[in-house]
Design an enzyme around this catalytic site. Structure first.
Site, PDB file in Angstrom:
ATOM      1  N   CYS A 182      15.915 -12.848  -7.397  1.00  0.00           N
ATOM      2  CA  CYS A 182      14.975 -13.951  -7.735  1.00  0.00           C
ATOM      3  C   CYS A 182      13.950 -14.157  -6.950  1.00  0.00           C
ATOM      4  CB  CYS A 182      15.634 -15.231  -7.586  1.00  0.00           C
ATOM      5  SG  CYS A 182      14.991 -16.593  -8.460  1.00  0.00           S
TER       6      CYS A 182
ATOM      7  N   HIS B  29      20.151 -14.101 -11.149  1.00  0.00           N
ATOM      8  CA  HIS B  29      21.204 -14.067 -10.090  1.00  0.00           C
ATOM      9  C   HIS B  29      22.375 -13.451 -10.512  1.00  0.00           C
ATOM     10  CE1 HIS B  29      18.983 -17.124  -7.706  1.00  0.00           C
ATOM     11  NE2 HIS B  29      18.533 -17.491  -8.805  1.00  0.00           N
TER      12      HIS B  29
ATOM     13  N   GLU C  15      25.165 -13.187  -8.602  1.00  0.00           N
ATOM     14  CA  GLU C  15      25.837 -13.770  -7.783  1.00  0.00           C
ATOM     15  C   GLU C  15      26.391 -15.137  -8.612  1.00  0.00           C
ATOM     16  OE1 GLU C  15      22.372 -16.028  -6.297  1.00  0.00           O
ATOM     17  OE2 GLU C  15      22.870 -13.911  -7.008  1.00  0.00           O
TER      18      GLU C  15
END
EC number: 4.3.2.10
Length: 192
Positions: free
Chosen positions: A76, A174, A176
């Site tokens: 990001c 993202h 994650e």
């Protein structure tokens, strides 16, 4: 050991949690020795480009990060700071990727937030992914398409969803927070 770069940009805890779920040990640090000795580096971030670059420059981390030779993943804001320049605060960035970061035109809902499809996947971090994949984005600025683009997304216009050059990898989305798809990407990075 994976070093997660500490530079006063948010989202570090979710990256740590994702690595923990994968059984990988990590530390959050801005210590040069710890960073240089890490097997891999993750450079996550949610925040504003100008203040983040100021933090890095104040500590000499801008020079350090560009000199690293181990696998390095920006996420990001991390991707945006790895580019040449950002319109956000008219900020000169790390220039690992020679590409501009621009603000989305105000013709649609900004920020680009939620799930969107990435396509034209290239490179080792996508080796376990099937093709077009849905991942999670939250951003108002984007990197132009360029020779380092390794995945593309379309929101208002096509942009670099991922970049790759030498040992440097970066995702605008993202991983994650991108469920199984993101876990595969993180696992591929860990296996580099």
């Amino acid at each position: 050991m994976i070093a997660i770069i500490k530079y006063n940009a948010g989202n570090i805890k979710s990256v740590q949690n994702a690595l923990f779920r994968l059984g990988v040990e990590s530390i959050v640090t801005d210590d040069e020795k710890a960073i240089r000795n890490a097997d891999k580096i993750i450079f996550p971030g949610v925040g504003e480009a100008g203040s983040a670059m100021f933090y890095l420059q104040e500590r000499g981390m801008d020079t350090l990060l560009k000199s690293l030779t181990q696998p390095f993943l920006g996420i990001c804001l991390g991707l945006q700071l790895m580019c040449k320049h950002s319109e956000e605060g008219n900020t000169n960035c790390l220039n690992i990727f020679e590409v501009e970061v621009r603000k989305f035109p105000p013709t649609e809902i900004v920020p680009h937030m939620g799930w969107n499809t990435i396509y034209d996947l290239e490179g080792e971090i996508f080796k376990n992914n099937a093709g077009n994949e849905d991942v999670y984005f939250v951003h108002s600025y984007y990197a132009d398409l360029c020779e380092s683009t390794s995945a593309t997304c379309n929101y208002i216009l096509p942009f670099s969803a991922a970049l790759h050059k030498d040992n440097f990898y970066a995702t605008q989305f993202h991983p994650e927070k991108s469920a199984d798809v993101g876990e595969k990407i993180l696992k591929s990075f860990i296996e580099l």
